[in-house]
Design an enzyme around this catalytic site. Structure first.
Site, PDB file in Angstrom:
ATOM      1  N   GLY A 196       0.828  -1.201   0.000  1.00 30.63           N
ATOM      2  CA  GLY A 196       0.000   0.000   0.000  1.00 30.63           C
ATOM      3  C   GLY A 196       0.862   1.252   0.000  1.00 30.63           C
ATOM      4  O   GLY A 196       0.537   2.259  -0.633  1.00 30.63           O
ATOM      5  N   SER A 197       1.977   1.179   0.700  1.00 25.20           N
ATOM      6  CA  SER A 197       2.859   2.350   0.807  1.00 25.20           C
ATOM      7  C   SER A 197       3.426   2.756  -0.553  1.00 25.20           C
ATOM      8  O   SER A 197       3.378   3.940  -0.916  1.00 25.20           O
ATOM      9  CB  SER A 197       4.023   2.048   1.760  1.00 25.20           C
ATOM     10  OG  SER A 197       3.551   1.740   3.043  1.00 25.20           O
ATOM     11  N   TYR A 206      -4.262   6.696   7.234  1.00 26.18           N
ATOM     12  CA  TYR A 206      -2.998   5.959   7.185  1.00 26.18           C
ATOM     13  C   TYR A 206      -2.816   5.494   5.739  1.00 26.18           C
ATOM     14  O   TYR A 206      -3.562   4.662   5.249  1.00 26.18           O
ATOM     15  CB  TYR A 206      -3.047   4.751   8.130  1.00 26.18           C
ATOM     16  CG  TYR A 206      -1.727   4.017   8.250  1.00 26.18           C
ATOM     17  CD1 TYR A 206      -0.894   4.206   9.340  1.00 26.18           C
ATOM     18  CD2 TYR A 206      -1.304   3.126   7.264  1.00 26.18           C
ATOM     19  CE1 TYR A 206       0.317   3.544   9.456  1.00 26.18           C
ATOM     20  CE2 TYR A 206      -0.093   2.458   7.367  1.00 26.18           C
ATOM     21  CZ  TYR A 206       0.712   2.666   8.461  1.00 26.18           C
ATOM     22  OH  TYR A 206       1.912   2.003   8.559  1.00 26.18           O
ATOM     23  N   GLU A 236      -8.123   2.105  -1.251  1.00 27.32           N
ATOM     24  CA  GLU A 236      -8.892   0.890  -0.927  1.00 27.32           C
ATOM     25  C   GLU A 236      -7.971  -0.230  -0.455  1.00 27.32           C
ATOM     26  O   GLU A 236      -8.321  -1.415  -0.529  1.00 27.32           O
ATOM     27  CB  GLU A 236      -9.659   0.431  -2.176  1.00 27.32           C
ATOM     28  CG  GLU A 236     -10.830   1.324  -2.525  1.00 27.32           C
ATOM     29  CD  GLU A 236     -12.106   0.963  -1.769  1.00 27.32           C
ATOM     30  OE1 GLU A 236     -12.350  -0.221  -1.527  1.00 27.32           O
ATOM     31  OE2 GLU A 236     -12.868   1.884  -1.423  1.00 27.32           O
ATOM     32  N   VAL A 237      -6.766   0.176   0.019  1.00 27.38           N
ATOM     33  CA  VAL A 237      -5.759  -0.821   0.387  1.00 27.38           C
ATOM     34  C   VAL A 237      -6.302  -1.822   1.406  1.00 27.38           C
ATOM     35  O   VAL A 237      -6.065  -3.022   1.297  1.00 27.38           O
ATOM     36  CB  VAL A 237      -4.491  -0.104   0.923  1.00 27.38           C
ATOM     37  CG1 VAL A 237      -3.554  -1.064   1.631  1.00 27.38           C
ATOM     38  CG2 VAL A 237      -3.777   0.605  -0.226  1.00 27.38           C
ATOM     39  N   LYS A 238      -7.062  -1.327   2.372  1.00 22.91           N
ATOM     40  CA  LYS A 238      -7.514  -2.245   3.427  1.00 22.91           C
ATOM     41  C   LYS A 238      -8.934  -2.764   3.223  1.00 22.91           C
ATOM     42  O   LYS A 238      -9.248  -3.872   3.629  1.00 22.91           O
ATOM     43  CB  LYS A 238      -7.413  -1.542   4.780  1.00 22.91           C
ATOM     44  CG  LYS A 238      -7.553  -2.468   5.959  1.00 22.91           C
ATOM     45  CD  LYS A 238      -6.743  -1.995   7.119  1.00 22.91           C
ATOM     46  CE  LYS A 238      -7.083  -2.699   8.395  1.00 22.91           C
ATOM     47  NZ  LYS A 238      -6.382  -2.113   9.537  1.00 22.91           N
ATOM     48  N   THR A 285      11.800  -3.437  -9.539  1.00 19.34           N
ATOM     49  CA  THR A 285      12.196  -4.605 -10.341  1.00 19.34           C
ATOM     50  C   THR A 285      11.221  -5.780 -10.245  1.00 19.34           C
ATOM     51  O   THR A 285      10.904  -6.406 -11.242  1.00 19.34           O
ATOM     52  CB  THR A 285      13.607  -5.073  -9.913  1.00 19.34           C
ATOM     53  OG1 THR A 285      14.468  -3.936  -9.917  1.00 19.34           O
ATOM     54  CG2 THR A 285      14.151  -6.129 -10.857  1.00 19.34           C
TER      55      THR A 285
HETATM   56  C1  PLP Z   1      -5.705   2.391   3.982  1.00 22.39           C
HETATM   57  C2  PLP Z   1      -4.268   1.972   3.968  1.00 22.39           C
HETATM   58  N1  PLP Z   1      -3.449   2.445   3.013  1.00 22.39           N
HETATM   59  C3  PLP Z   1      -2.156   2.091   2.951  1.00 22.39           C
HETATM   60  C4  PLP Z   1      -1.606   1.247   3.885  1.00 22.39           C
HETATM   61  C5  PLP Z   1      -0.164   0.863   3.799  1.00 22.39           C
HETATM   62  O1  PLP Z   1      -0.077  -0.437   3.284  1.00 22.39           O
HETATM   63  P1  PLP Z   1       1.253  -1.306   3.432  1.00 22.39           P
HETATM   64  O2  PLP Z   1       1.417  -1.626   4.887  1.00 22.39           O
HETATM   65  O3  PLP Z   1       0.987  -2.506   2.581  1.00 22.39           O
HETATM   66  O4  PLP Z   1       2.373  -0.495   2.917  1.00 22.39           O
HETATM   67  C6  PLP Z   1      -2.418   0.721   4.903  1.00 22.39           C
HETATM   68  C7  PLP Z   1      -1.851  -0.174   5.920  1.00 22.39           C
HETATM   69  O5  PLP Z   1      -2.406  -0.431   6.946  1.00 22.39           O
HETATM   70  C8  PLP Z   1      -3.791   1.099   4.938  1.00 22.39           C
HETATM   71  O6  PLP Z   1      -4.607   0.628   5.894  1.00 22.39           O
END
Ligand code: PLP
Length: 446
Positions: A112-113, A139, A246-248, A302
């Protein structure tokens, strides 16, 4: 000394503390479905899905098969330079799954980061506007750009980029404007246009606004109906890209494939990660072509979009769709919310119970009138649940919200068991059967 304790000691010595957020001494050894076995053979019911990753449960045979097959056939190709069919097929699929009658493309990463980092880097390049609006309590990750966009205390140790303006999330239980949800007319939106845009940042300089459709680490906060639609309309008025992280909550968790679909909005870009590969490291941004093609080779890794991770993701999407996991999330989520509200009725430390599908927050307070966050109680409850065989974590800007994000395959019986353990854990924490000293270093965010 048991095996878990021994492994914890070796981990303390060999693994960097910089990557640790520990709530209890759990060492996972094996898992299947919604159950995890630890290094000493004890079984746990997992109501965190490993921070929202295991939507399809652990070791789903179709996903295991897809990964093993691809590993045997094409264990790797660097998608940035050597194409593979899986990455193309997945990109085409993600474009179809996201709403919007406009041209789209897909970028791949691992987390997500790094996906949110793409946005931080590419928004100014694509729009010619240097500023971004995000939310207090959000976050978005731990790389420089993604934490700059975040508004969570976990990122408080860093300064971050100065081009992000944070606005209040519609956290109705703790409305910063002390308004009432029924009568406020979404004052928090009006505040952005009348105050933030007038005094903090000109909307003409804002390239994008990034939001979570349910703010998870901020406390599993569900926005009131109409809020996201209002936010979208506001973005359109000023030509600001409307982006949803929408990562989580993506991939079925809220009862829809994507969380924002509950409110019928059409984002210009969608950020995806965690459950997307059922544990294989893969992330994506799917969005308007103008944004996605704003520069060549400006954000590439990569091993991103490698064939094994893409095969895992394709199989994950098949499983979610064909086994109707979003539908199960909606059904079990409603049932669980109902059971938790029953629990709340006899338990004054539960200030609020909220959720959408299977992302649920139980907000603990010292007193329902003052709503003072009960952060230590939350840490005790999480730890006690672990001792009683239930895995979950806490969230929230005061770390006082017990977060339930189980695999989407859970059953009614498993929901009942989780509620029973939670009831017992709260009682044990309230009656001093477990105290802060028992937790040692395992205080999670605290
Ligand atoms: C909404 C959201 N975005 C991004 C992230 C970051 O994801 P990652 O830990 O896979 O880098 C998170 C992690 O908890 C998250 O909840």
């Amino acid at each position: 000394m048991n095996r878990s304790t021994e492994l914890f000691q070796r981990d303390a010595d060999a693994v960097s503390d910089v990557m640790k957020l520990r709530f209890y001494p759990m060492v996972a050894k094996a898992a299947g479905g919604a159950l995890i076995r630890d290094a000493d053979g004890r079984e746990y019911l997992d109501f965190s899905a490993g921070w929202g990753v295991a939507n399809t449960g652990y070791g789903h045979p179709r996903i295991v098969n897809a990964v093993c097959k691809e590993m045997n056939r094409l264990s790797f190709s660097p998608t940035i330079s050597v194409l593979n069919e899986e990455s193309i097929e997945l990109a085409e699929r993600l474009r179809e799954m996201t709403p919007g009658d406009f041209e789209k493309a897909v970028w791949y990463g691992h987390s997500g980061s790094d996906a949110n980092e793409f946005l931080y880097k590419m928004i100014p390049a694509a729009t010619g506007r240097s500023r971004i609006v995000s939310f207090v309590g959000s976050y978005h990750g731990q790389t420089m750009g993604s934490y700059s966009m975040s508004g969570h205390p976990a990122q408080g140790k860093f300064t971050g980029g100065g081009n992000v303006t944070r606005i209040p999330y519609p956290y109705c239980y703790r409305c910063p404007f002390e308004r009432d949800r029924e009568t406020c007319g979404l004052f928090c939106l009006k505040y952005v246009e009348d105050f933030v845009f007038a005094s903090q940042v000109s909307p003409a300089q804002v390239g994008a606004l990034i939001a979570e459709a349910v703010q998870c680490d901020g406390g599993d906060v569900v926005p009131p109906d109409g809020y996201l639609q209002g936010l979208e309309r506001m973005c359109r008025r000023y030509g600001i890209l409307f982006i949803l992280d929408e990562v989580k909550i993506g991939f079925g968790r809220t009862g829809k494939m994507f969380g924002f679909e509950n409110w019928g909005v059409t984002p210009d870009a969608v950020v995806m990660a965690k459950p997307m590969g059922s544990g294989q490291p893969i992330s994506a941004v799917t969005g308007r072509k103008e944004l996605m093609d704003a520069g060549v080779g400006m954000h590439m890794f990569t091993t991103a979009g490698n064939p094994v991770a893409c095969a895992a993701s394709l199989a994950t999407i098949d499983v979610i769709e064909e086994e109707k996991l979003a539908e199960n999330a909606e059904i079990q989520g409603e049932y669980l919310l109902g059971r938790l509200r029953e629990l709340q009725a006899g338990c004054p430390v539960i200030g609020d119970v909220r959720g959408k599908g299977l992302v649920i927050g139980i907000e603990l307070v010292e007193n329902p009138e003052t709503k003072k966050p009960a952060s230590e109680l939350a840490a005790l409850v999480v730890y006690r649940c672990y001792e009683l065989g239930l895995l979950l974590f806490d969230s929230g800007i005061s770390a006082n919200v017990i977060e339930l994000t189980p695999p989407l395959i859970i059953t009614k019986q498993q929901c009942d068991r989780a509620v029973e353990v939670l009831r017992q854990a709260i009682e044990d924490a309230m009656t001093g059967r477990i105290i802060r000293e028992d937790l040692g270093d395992f205080a999670g965010w605290g």
